[in-house]
Motif scaffolding. Sequence first.
Motif, PDB file in Angstrom:
ATOM      1  N   MET A 138       0.845  -1.206   0.000  1.00  0.00           N
ATOM      2  CA  MET A 138       0.000   0.000   0.000  1.00  0.00           C
ATOM      3  C   MET A 138       0.874   1.247   0.000  1.00  0.00           C
ATOM      4  O   MET A 138       2.041   1.224   0.402  1.00  0.00           O
ATOM      5  CB  MET A 138      -0.907   0.008   1.224  1.00  0.00           C
ATOM      6  CG  MET A 138      -0.189   0.167   2.531  1.00  0.00           C
ATOM      7  SD  MET A 138      -1.309   0.377   3.917  1.00  0.00           S
ATOM      8  CE  MET A 138      -0.128   0.325   5.269  1.00  0.00           C
ATOM      9  N   LEU A 139       0.274   2.344  -0.447  1.00  0.00           N
ATOM     10  CA  LEU A 139       0.889   3.658  -0.340  1.00  0.00           C
ATOM     11  C   LEU A 139       0.597   4.189   1.052  1.00  0.00           C
ATOM     12  O   LEU A 139      -0.563   4.294   1.446  1.00  0.00           O
ATOM     13  CB  LEU A 139       0.326   4.604  -1.400  1.00  0.00           C
ATOM     14  CG  LEU A 139       0.766   4.354  -2.844  1.00  0.00           C
ATOM     15  CD1 LEU A 139      -0.016   5.260  -3.799  1.00  0.00           C
ATOM     16  CD2 LEU A 139       2.272   4.595  -2.995  1.00  0.00           C
ATOM     17  N   MET A 140       1.607   4.527   1.799  1.00  0.00           N
ATOM     18  CA  MET A 140       1.420   4.941   3.184  1.00  0.00           C
ATOM     19  C   MET A 140       0.844   6.351   3.274  1.00  0.00           C
ATOM     20  O   MET A 140       1.157   7.222   2.462  1.00  0.00           O
ATOM     21  CB  MET A 140       2.752   4.876   3.928  1.00  0.00           C
ATOM     22  CG  MET A 140       3.337   3.483   3.994  1.00  0.00           C
ATOM     23  SD  MET A 140       4.983   3.450   4.755  1.00  0.00           S
ATOM     24  CE  MET A 140       4.581   3.882   6.454  1.00  0.00           C
ATOM     25  N   ASP A 141      -0.012   6.533   4.278  1.00  0.00           N
ATOM     26  CA  ASP A 141      -0.472   7.862   4.640  1.00  0.00           C
ATOM     27  C   ASP A 141      -0.262   8.039   6.138  1.00  0.00           C
ATOM     28  O   ASP A 141       0.386   7.211   6.784  1.00  0.00           O
ATOM     29  CB  ASP A 141      -1.931   8.099   4.219  1.00  0.00           C
ATOM     30  CG  ASP A 141      -2.916   7.154   4.887  1.00  0.00           C
ATOM     31  OD1 ASP A 141      -2.542   6.498   5.892  1.00  0.00           O
ATOM     32  OD2 ASP A 141      -4.064   7.065   4.426  1.00  0.00           O
ATOM     33  N   ALA A 142      -0.824   9.092   6.704  1.00  0.00           N
ATOM     34  CA  ALA A 142      -0.562   9.396   8.107  1.00  0.00           C
ATOM     35  C   ALA A 142      -1.282   8.462   9.075  1.00  0.00           C
ATOM     36  O   ALA A 142      -0.976   8.435  10.263  1.00  0.00           O
ATOM     37  CB  ALA A 142      -0.954  10.841   8.399  1.00  0.00           C
ATOM     38  N   GLY A 143      -2.244   7.665   8.593  1.00  0.00           N
ATOM     39  CA  GLY A 143      -2.990   6.758   9.454  1.00  0.00           C
ATOM     40  C   GLY A 143      -2.239   5.461   9.714  1.00  0.00           C
ATOM     41  O   GLY A 143      -1.157   5.219   9.173  1.00  0.00           O
TER      42      GLY A 143
END
Length: 311
Positions: A138-143
Amino acid sequence: MDRLKTIFMGTPDFAVPCLRVLQEKTDIMAVITQPDRPKGRGHNLQASPVKQAALEYGLPVLQPEKIKTEEFTARLEEMQPDLIVVVAFGQILSQRILDIPRLGCVNVHASLLPRYRGAAPIHWSIINGEEETGVTTMLMDAGLDTGDMLLKDKVAITPDMTTEELHDKLMDMGGRLLSDTIDGLAAGTIVPEKQDDSLSNYAGMLNKETGHIDWTKTATEIHNLIRGLNSWPVAWGMLEGKNYKFWRTRAAEGDCSQPPGTVTELGKNSFKVATGKGLLEVLELQPPSRKRMSAGDFVRGHGVEIGAVFS
């Protein structure tokens, strides 16, 4: 096509196949892993499996105590990587770090997202009796494991599979899936997919108390707990005030008229314990201050009698 410039972040053995793939397919600018930690009886400092592998490849290794400091973040920005790959690293990345690489930060996660987010997805998939799991990139985000999904691969969970066995399958799968993900990102052929938050189940941290067996649960639930905590932190129960660890079991049919936790039958290679529903057949255990042994050896050594009660 020019090789991608990458940074790898990871710590345990699960991450090593992914590092190997990245080494083969990209130019790794730095490997970032947790600082050496004291291990064993001598409390000697020990390098992480990722650091050991990186040094074998001759790669530069960085071990910040905290990755989100201004100084270290600026250092990453100066490198200008195309891609950052994160696999079981053990620290949370700031939004500023997530924004550094032009292709984003890719995480290799050991579950079929969004099903199990969190620290221990392999353990909880078995504890909860799942019949399949897998790996998601997955592409990481702040969550916490909430970013857009890229690719997935699945594996069946057989009724007696342990966390240790499943871990090894997913570890190899993770390397293969990362390879396909890198190819797809470089070619622009992967379409990221949003996660459905309503399907998520948090796979929280494990500790010793997680393994305390509740004998009023069903034999299947207890069996799943035991194999889900093999080989760490290991399920346990008390007998005459002493701690016994349970390593291998199976759920069995039979008379459950005895109170949960009661030893109901001694066999040549096992013994059976009453539960809230069904019998738990014990195949391998570890008595206090002793090594793991077969239940048959335990019985032959008069380690337990019919009517004894595990609490």
